[in-house]
Design a protein around this motif. Structure first.
Motif, PDB file in Angstrom:
ATOM      1  N   GLY A  91       0.822  -1.202   0.000  1.00 27.86           N
ATOM      2  CA  GLY A  91       0.000   0.000   0.000  1.00 27.86           C
ATOM      3  C   GLY A  91       0.852   1.245   0.000  1.00 27.86           C
ATOM      4  O   GLY A  91       2.066   1.187   0.223  1.00 27.86           O
ATOM      5  N   GLU A  92       0.186   2.344  -0.269  1.00 26.41           N
ATOM      6  CA  GLU A  92       0.884   3.623  -0.203  1.00 26.41           C
ATOM      7  C   GLU A  92       1.284   3.866   1.257  1.00 26.41           C
ATOM      8  O   GLU A  92       0.504   3.592   2.170  1.00 26.41           O
ATOM      9  CB  GLU A  92      -0.036   4.736  -0.684  1.00 26.41           C
ATOM     10  N   ARG A  93       2.481   4.364   1.452  1.00 29.70           N
ATOM     11  CA  ARG A  93       2.982   4.601   2.817  1.00 29.70           C
ATOM     12  C   ARG A  93       2.314   5.820   3.434  1.00 29.70           C
ATOM     13  O   ARG A  93       2.133   6.829   2.772  1.00 29.70           O
ATOM     14  CB  ARG A  93       4.486   4.803   2.807  1.00 29.70           C
ATOM     15  N   ILE A  94       1.970   5.677   4.702  1.00 29.98           N
ATOM     16  CA  ILE A  94       1.446   6.836   5.417  1.00 29.98           C
ATOM     17  C   ILE A  94       2.619   7.614   6.000  1.00 29.98           C
ATOM     18  O   ILE A  94       3.717   7.077   6.163  1.00 29.98           O
ATOM     19  CB  ILE A  94       0.428   6.441   6.507  1.00 29.98           C
ATOM     20  N   GLN A  95       2.393   8.870   6.304  1.00 31.42           N
ATOM     21  CA  GLN A  95       3.442   9.714   6.877  1.00 31.42           C
ATOM     22  C   GLN A  95       3.483   9.516   8.386  1.00 31.42           C
ATOM     23  O   GLN A  95       2.528   9.048   9.001  1.00 31.42           O
ATOM     24  CB  GLN A  95       3.174  11.173   6.512  1.00 31.42           C
ATOM     25  N   ARG A  96       4.595   9.920   8.988  1.00 31.39           N
ATOM     26  CA  ARG A  96       4.793   9.715  10.431  1.00 31.39           C
ATOM     27  C   ARG A  96       3.674  10.325  11.280  1.00 31.39           C
ATOM     28  O   ARG A  96       3.319   9.774  12.302  1.00 31.39           O
ATOM     29  CB  ARG A  96       6.117  10.313  10.880  1.00 31.39           C
TER      30      ARG A  96
END
Length: 188
Positions: free
Chosen positions: A162-167
Motif C-alpha cells: 500500500g501507499e505509505r502513510i506519513q509519520r
C-alpha cells in the motif's frame, strides 16, 4: 459480502480475478512463489516449505497468519516491515477482530475465509483513510493457504502493498473495493 451497518462502506464481491490483474510486482512474485511450491510439492505448501532467502525481493510485504480452527479466527503471527510502513502500526500477534479492524472486522474475516473455502489464493484491493489529512491511500492484498499436513489449512501466507502513510498520520478507516478468489493457472 457486505455489512448491513450504514457506516461501513460496501464491498463488491466479484467471482474471481486473473493473476495479471494484480498490480503489485511484489504480490505477483509472492503468488508465483507459492504456486511454484504447490506445483513442486503436489500439495498445499506448509510454513516449513517457505524459505525466507528465496523471498528476499518481496519479504517486507509478507505476513504469516495463524488460522484457529472451529469458528475460524485469524491471528497475525508475523508482519513484514513493508506492511508495517504501509499500515503505520505493528499488528504482529494481534487477532483479526473488532479491536483491530473495528466495524470492518466481519468483512476482513470474510476475505480471510476465502482461502479456507477455495483452498486457493484470494485477492483484495481497497483504500484506507488517514488522519488528520483525510487522504485516501490505495492498497492491495493477497492471501495464500498453507497446510502443515497438506490437507488442513492452519496458516495463511499474506502479502500487502500500500501507499505509505506519513509519520504524523494514522489510519482512521479502510474499505475493500472488492475481494475475490484468484484464478489459478495450474490445476490440482
Amino acid at each position: 459480502m457486505s455489512s448491513s451497518d450504514p457506516n461501513v462502506p460496501q464491498t463488491e464481491v466479484i467471482s474471481s480475478v486473473a493473476p495479471d490483474r494484480i498490480r503489485s510486482k511484489s504480490l505477483r512474485n509472492l503468488l508465483g512463489y507459492w504456486e511454484a511450491k504447490e506445483n513442486y510439492l503436489g500439495r498445499l505448501p506448509a510454513r516449513a516449505d517457505l524459505q525466507p532467502d528465496e523471498m528476499v525481493p518481496f519479504l517486507p510485504f509478507v505476513a504469516l497468519i495463524n488460522v484457529q480452527t472451529g469458528n475460524p479466527r485469524f491471528q497475525f503471527r508475523l508482519v513484514g516491515t513493508g506492511i508495517v510502513g504501509s499500515m503505520g502500526r505493528e499488528t504482529t500477534n494481534r487477532q483479526v477482530d473488532e479491536n483491530l479492524f473495528g466495524a470492518n472486522a466481519v468483512v476482513v474475516e470474510n476475505f480471510f475465509g476465502i482461502p479456507l473455502d477455495t483452498r486457493g489464493p484470494a485477492y483484495a484491493a481497497g483504500k484506507y483513510t488517514v488522519a488528520p489529512s483525510g487522504r485516501m491511500l490505495g492498497f492491495e492484498t493477497l492471501l495464500l493457504p498453507l497446510s502443515t499436513d497438506g490437507t488442513a489449512i492452519d496458516m495463511l501466507l499474506g502479502g500487502l502493498v500500500g501507499e505509505r502513510i506519513q509519520r504524523d498520520e494514522q489510519i482512521c478507516g479502510f474499505q475493500y473495493d472488492y475481494y475475490c478468489p484468484v484464478v489459478q493457472t495450474a490445476t490440482r
